[in-house]
Design an enzyme around this catalytic site. Structure first.
Site, PDB file in Angstrom:
ATOM      1  N   ASP A  33      16.075 -48.478 120.123  1.00 22.73           N
ATOM      2  CA  ASP A  33      16.077 -47.600 118.952  1.00 22.73           C
ATOM      3  C   ASP A  33      17.504 -47.383 118.430  1.00 22.73           C
ATOM      4  OD1 ASP A  33      15.450 -45.692 117.100  1.00 22.73           O
ATOM      5  OD2 ASP A  33      14.472 -44.323 118.497  1.00 22.73           O
ATOM      6  N   GLY A  44      13.102 -50.438 109.763  1.00 23.55           N
ATOM      7  CA  GLY A  44      12.897 -51.397 108.674  1.00 23.55           C
ATOM      8  C   GLY A  44      14.164 -51.811 107.935  1.00 23.55           C
ATOM      9  N   ASP A  67       9.646 -42.340 111.228  1.00 22.82           N
ATOM     10  CA  ASP A  67       8.651 -41.814 112.170  1.00 22.82           C
ATOM     11  C   ASP A  67       7.389 -41.316 111.464  1.00 22.82           C
ATOM     12  OD1 ASP A  67      10.726 -42.247 113.854  1.00 22.82           O
ATOM     13  OD2 ASP A  67      10.579 -40.300 114.857  1.00 22.82           O
TER      14      ASP A  67
HETATM   15  C1  GAL Z   1      13.134 -42.002 116.873  1.00 24.31           C
HETATM   16  C2  GAL Z   1      12.014 -43.009 116.993  1.00 24.31           C
HETATM   17  C3  GAL Z   1      10.848 -42.316 117.642  1.00 24.31           C
HETATM   18  C4  GAL Z   1      11.254 -41.830 119.016  1.00 24.31           C
HETATM   19  C5  GAL Z   1      12.509 -40.970 118.938  1.00 24.31           C
HETATM   20  C6  GAL Z   1      13.078 -40.655 120.307  1.00 24.31           C
HETATM   21  O1  GAL Z   1      14.208 -42.598 116.238  1.00 24.31           O
HETATM   22  O2  GAL Z   1      11.701 -43.515 115.728  1.00 24.31           O
HETATM   23  O3  GAL Z   1       9.732 -43.164 117.700  1.00 24.31           O
HETATM   24  O4  GAL Z   1      11.469 -42.934 119.835  1.00 24.31           O
HETATM   25  O5  GAL Z   1      13.516 -41.581 118.176  1.00 24.31           O
HETATM   26  O6  GAL Z   1      14.201 -39.825 120.263  1.00 24.31           O
END
Ligand code: GAL
Length: 649
Positions: free
Chosen positions: A400, A442, A463
């Site tokens: 991420d 994306g 999200d």
């Molecule tokens: C976001 C991600 C989520 C989750 C979260 C965790 O950036 O899109 O799905 O993983 O971080 O902190």
């Protein structure tokens, strides 16, 4: 139909309204009001400014954001509603929305498309006899960016009971999925990929009464089956395409089905299906909760339908800034190896437990120094981290972007790819297949290059949350990305939001209506998206379980051809999406994004079909009949019909 309430309302129409009272919208409880971004604001705009439309300032009203909806129960009092609506001036001419006042399911007033620069429109709606009203703001069909929408000077005039807000129009959660029978039936993926010499793990998904015994004829050398559990393990040295015949037997009968094992370079040949901790536990995840999720997963029978991953998201790492003692501790050892936080005392023990159930395990990290939750990321330690994941026995990594923002020089393609290439190389050195899930929302059209960094799936959006606005804007914006989906490469519009979700310790039942949930699962299956359940599996209710265990619906997702559906028709608020299946049939979704029921038609011409076709309802698992030119169905508000269409014999 004439109802008692209708007759009474009719009588009241002629009755002079005594003691009429004005109830401003912003005095009602606005908690149930949905909003596509942040929360509705009482008396102010979304950004907290005075409500201002076309230069005119209003002292009262509600600032909201498309897509937004508020349902108000009028319970008997003759009433009217008035307001001035428009896009707030704070977005400086951007944004476009439509305001709709619905009464008892019918549109009573529509603003038409309103742009950021438009003057406000006066709304004056007679609500005599109307039992419930919905104030709706749509994105006018072009996405929700800058859609700051004002219901200014909005008020109800009532002469009876005070208006009361309520969550969503009541909808019964009707279970359509037929119960699995007692005789054996083999479900799930028909093809799996593994790299030569890498550990293989596959649990034969089969419904039917236990005890059941399993067989697998034609297994390549190196693999063995436990006939009592149906779990196949081992590793295969020789590359090749192996046709295996799986068998499942109980006292009521026997089932067989083919499984193709592709030993080569590519993995995740069908979209990964499993569970992830984020949409329920988020920062409150612990090893114990993960273990219990794995137990509940088995108990609910999900593995019998092909679900197989148990994935830990953020917060297994140490979070340096946190005051929570269970998130503190040494970040890494002397060799730079990452150390889990005290909530995860034994990673290897945890994955051994998950593997013992025939399931696979997933983990999360960020290429930046910190994860999105502020925990320790992999920046500068990619080699050590990949080695730790493999040593611990993980089979899946969600990687991420988060704080890598501060490390990238710019948003050029080279910079966007770089951190994913670094981890790609580190993962390639491990003697273990690890599904590589890119998460960077994306950027830089990741769908076009995700495969070049060995990504198996990639998030295409921000999200998701459990609202219609979020679900529909994410899901339906996937149109066009079908060009990039193929076995081993999947667009990922984020995880599932059915069941008890909540992003922390306090969970709530999903805010999606039952029809919205059918839309969610149908669309994600058509999109060949990874399917990661996001709810608390220990609170799985019958309706949610029925959404997750319909084998004909899941087959659309797991089809070996690996195509993603594209949008083939759009008419007003209705859309038709179609996905080519391996057997030559089409999986087709007829969607209604509108606020009232509508007839949706899938024309053969739009689907590239001609002549007599058999239409099968996949949720009900029932043949609907033969059609010559088109299939049309009445689809409820935010609902769907998911069908499979094949030529008649
Ligand atoms: C976001 C991600 C989520 C989750 C979260 C965790 O950036 O899109 O799905 O993983 O971080 O902190």
């Amino acid at each position: 139909m004439t109802t008692t309430a209708g007759i009474l309302a009719g009588l009241w129409m002629g009755t002079p309204v005594s003691a009429a009272e004005t109830v401003p919208l912003d005095k009602l409880d606005l908690k149930p009001m949905t909003c596509g971004w942040q929360k509705p604001v009482v008396g102010k705009s979304m950004d907290g400014n005075p409500l201002r439309i076309g230069g005119q300032v209003f002292a009262s009203g509600v600032g909201t954001h498309a897509a937004s909806e508020l349902n108000v129960i009028l319970d008997g009092g003759a009433a009217s509603f008035s307001a001035v609506v428009g896009v707030d001036d704070e977005v400086e001419g951007l944004g476009s929305v439509e305001f709709i006042v619905m009464g008892d399911g019918k549109a009573l007033w529509k603003s038409g498309v309103m742009k950021g620069s438009d003057k406000g429109k006066k709304v004056e709606v007679n609500l005599t006899g109307v039992k419930s009203v919905s104030l709706v703001v749509t994105d006018a069909g072009d996405g929700i960016n800058f859609d700051h929408a004002d219901w200014a000077a909005a008020a109800f005039t009532v002469s009876g009971a005070k208006p009361k807000t309520e969550a969503v129009p009541g909808e019964e959660p009707v279970i359509l999925t037929p119960k699995a029978g007692p005789a054996p039936k083999i479900n799930g993926a028909k093809v799996v990929g593994v790299r030569p010499g890498r550990p293989f793990l596959f649990r034969i998904p089969a419904t039917g009464e236990r005890p059941m015994s399993f067989s697998a004829a034609g297994l390549p050398s190196g693999l063995t089956l436990d006939p009592a559990t149906g779990i196949i393990t081992g590793s295969v040295a020789a590359r090749g395409s192996y046709k295996v015949e799986l068998g499942a037997k109980n006292s009521l009968g026997a089932a067989v089905r083919g499984l193709r094992i592709e030993v080569g370079d590519r993995i995740a040949l069908t979209p990964p299906m499993g569970w992830n901790s984020w949409n329920c536990f988020a920062h409150a995840v612990t090893a114990d909760k993960v273990r219990r999720a794995a137990d509940a997963f088995i108990k609910a029978g999900l593995a019998e339908h092909g679900w197989s991953y148990i994935n830990i998201d953020d917060f297994w790492e140490v979070c340096p800034g946190s005051r929570d003692a269970t998130l503190q501790g040494p970040e890494r050892d002397a060799e730079g190896r990452i150390l889990p936080n005290p909530r995860f005392p034994d990673m290897k023990g945890l994955t051994d437990y998950i593997h013992g159930l025939g399931l696979k395990a997933g983990l999360y990290s960020s290429p930046g120094p910190r994860t999105c939750g502020g925990c320790v990321g992999s920046f500068g330690f990619e080699e050590q981290d990949a080695a730790s994941y493999a040593a611990w026995g993980f089979d899946y990594l969600k990687y991420d972007w988060c704080s890598y923002n501060g490390k990238a020089y710019d948003r050029s393609l080279a910079e966007l790819k770089k951190p994913y290439q670094t981890m790609q190389k580190a993962l390639a050195k491990q003697n273990r297949d690890i599904v590589y899930s890119l998460c960077q929302y994306g950027m830089g059209q990741v769908s076009a290059w995700g495969d070049s960094v060995d990504g198996n799936c990639w998030r295409t959006t921000g999200d998701i949350t459990d609202s219609w606005a979020s679900l529909s804007s994410i899901g339906f914006s996937q149109a066009g990305l079908e060009a990039y989906a193929k076995p081993g490469n999947w667009n990922d519009p984020d995880m599932l939001i059915v069941g008890h979700v909540g992003w922390g310790p306090a969970l709530h039942p999903t805010r999606l209506t039952p029809n919205e949930q059918y839309t969610h699962i149908s669309l994600w299956c058509l999109l060949a998206s990874p399917l990661l359940i996001g709810c608390d599996l220990e609170q799985l209710d019958e309706f949610t379980l029925s959404l997750l265990t319909n084998d004909e619906v899941l087959e659309v997702n797991q089809d070996p051809l690996g195509r993603q559906a594209g949008r083939v028709a759009i008419a007003g608020k209705t859309e038709v999406w179609a996905k080519q299946m391996e057997d030559g049939s089409l999986a087709v979704g007829l969607f209604n994004r509108g606020e009232t029921a509508a007839t949706v038609t899938a024309e053969w011409s739009a689907l590239g079909l001609s002549g007599k076709q058999v239409v099968r309802d996949l949720w009900r698992q029932k043949e609907i009949g033969e059609q010559d030119k088109a299939f049309a169905a009445e689809i409820p508000r935010h609902g769907v019909a998911l069908v499979r269409i094949r030529p008649a014999k």
